[in-house]
Design a protein around this motif. Structure first.
Motif, PDB file in Angstrom:
ATOM      1  N   ALA A  44      43.495  32.234  34.199  1.00 50.87           N
ATOM      2  CA  ALA A  44      43.064  33.036  35.333  1.00 50.87           C
ATOM      3  C   ALA A  44      41.709  33.667  35.033  1.00 50.87           C
ATOM      4  O   ALA A  44      41.448  34.089  33.904  1.00 50.87           O
ATOM      5  N   LEU A  46      38.918  36.588  35.152  1.00 44.77           N
ATOM      6  CA  LEU A  46      38.922  38.050  35.204  1.00 44.77           C
ATOM      7  C   LEU A  46      38.024  38.502  36.341  1.00 44.77           C
ATOM      8  O   LEU A  46      36.904  38.027  36.477  1.00 44.77           O
ATOM      9  N   SER A  49      37.722  45.328  38.232  1.00 44.58           N
ATOM     10  CA  SER A  49      38.550  46.384  38.812  1.00 44.58           C
ATOM     11  C   SER A  49      37.691  47.431  39.516  1.00 44.58           C
ATOM     12  O   SER A  49      38.177  48.112  40.418  1.00 44.58           O
ATOM     13  N   PRO A 106      49.780  40.106  34.648  1.00 43.87           N
ATOM     14  CA  PRO A 106      48.542  40.354  35.388  1.00 43.87           C
ATOM     15  C   PRO A 106      48.773  40.996  36.753  1.00 43.87           C
ATOM     16  O   PRO A 106      49.809  40.792  37.386  1.00 43.87           O
ATOM     17  N   PHE A 108      46.738  40.727  40.167  1.00 42.09           N
ATOM     18  CA  PHE A 108      45.699  39.897  40.781  1.00 42.09           C
ATOM     19  C   PHE A 108      45.198  40.502  42.076  1.00 42.09           C
ATOM     20  O   PHE A 108      45.975  41.088  42.839  1.00 42.09           O
ATOM     21  N   GLU A 113      41.904  36.673  41.036  1.00 45.35           N
ATOM     22  CA  GLU A 113      41.269  37.199  39.827  1.00 45.35           C
ATOM     23  C   GLU A 113      42.124  38.326  39.254  1.00 45.35           C
ATOM     24  O   GLU A 113      42.678  39.135  40.005  1.00 45.35           O
ATOM     25  N   VAL A 114      42.218  38.383  37.930  1.00 46.83           N
ATOM     26  CA  VAL A 114      42.960  39.455  37.273  1.00 46.83           C
ATOM     27  C   VAL A 114      42.132  40.738  37.359  1.00 46.83           C
ATOM     28  O   VAL A 114      41.000  40.784  36.885  1.00 46.83           O
ATOM     29  N   ILE A 117      46.127  44.902  34.053  1.00 47.88           N
ATOM     30  CA  ILE A 117      47.240  44.487  33.208  1.00 47.88           C
ATOM     31  C   ILE A 117      48.364  45.494  33.460  1.00 47.88           C
ATOM     32  O   ILE A 117      48.202  46.690  33.192  1.00 47.88           O
ATOM     33  N   SER A 131      48.620  49.932  36.317  1.00 53.36           N
ATOM     34  CA  SER A 131      47.984  48.843  35.588  1.00 53.36           C
ATOM     35  C   SER A 131      46.715  49.349  34.926  1.00 53.36           C
ATOM     36  O   SER A 131      45.990  50.169  35.492  1.00 53.36           O
ATOM     37  N   ILE A 134      41.088  46.023  34.506  1.00 51.87           N
ATOM     38  CA  ILE A 134      40.548  44.938  33.682  1.00 51.87           C
ATOM     39  C   ILE A 134      39.162  45.280  33.146  1.00 51.87           C
ATOM     40  O   ILE A 134      38.783  44.800  32.066  1.00 51.87           O
TER      41      ILE A 134
END
Length: 187
Positions: A44, A46, A49, A106, A108, A113-114, A117, A131, A134
């Protein structure tokens, strides 16, 4: 999930299993890098964020309660959430269902896109998950791969205030601040 483990197994959705090696851990972000010897695997991309906005749709993938390959969806409910877990508290909050077993999975955006986490839930309420952004992971990823840990600046001071000024509050022993003569009250 992996800290202190003597061995790690990585099982793919194809049911193929690999021995994994933990090559980096960052306790402050609660993330780890696990290496497997495999070639030609899909991966995947990245995302960023910082581009996520409150109200954006996201998808969480994980293995909640041992139920493999679970997908949930929701929105970003808030950004920059502090949970009291340390100096790098800066979580994305989502109502995409995150449960025990989702850690490390992940988060998404709708471009695939991630952007995070999955790491924590609020046990006091249903539908509140958190999360690690990223962008925070990206800052330490190379260190985790090459050094096994994150390298961050450390002065060794407690911060105080004096009106609108930031001051040195405490000087911790055996730190750069002590070595170079900073004193409590310095501005």
């Amino acid at each position: 999930v992996v800290k202190g483990s003597s061995s790690v197994k990585v099982r793919l959705s194809s049911e193929k299993s690999y021995d994994g090696e933990v090559i980096g851990i960052d306790d402050s972000l609660d993330i780890a890098v696990v290496k497997i010897n495999a070639k030609g695997l899909p991966y995947a991309q990245l995302g960023k964020s910082s581009d996520i906005r409150v109200g954006d749709w996201v998808v969480a993938i994980g293995n909640p309660f041992g139920l493999s390959h679970s997908v949930t969806s929701g929105i970003i409910s808030a950004k920059n959430r502090a949970l009291g877990s340390g100096p790098y508290d800066d979580y994305l909050q989502t109502d995409a269902s995150i449960n025990p077993g989702n850690s490390g999975g992940p988060l998404f955006n709708l471009k695939g896109e991630v952007v995070g986490i999955n790491t924590a839930i609020d046990a006091r309420a249903q539908g509140i998950g958190f999360s690690v952004p990223i962008d925070s992971v990206r800052k330490v990823l190379q260190d985790l791969k090459t050094k096994g840990h994150a390298s961050r600046g450390w002065l060794g001071i407690g911060v105080g205030t004096n009106g609108s000024q930031v001051t040195v509050g405490d000087i911790y022993p055996n730190t750069p601040a002590q070595k170079y003569g900073l004193k409590a009250g310095d501005i």
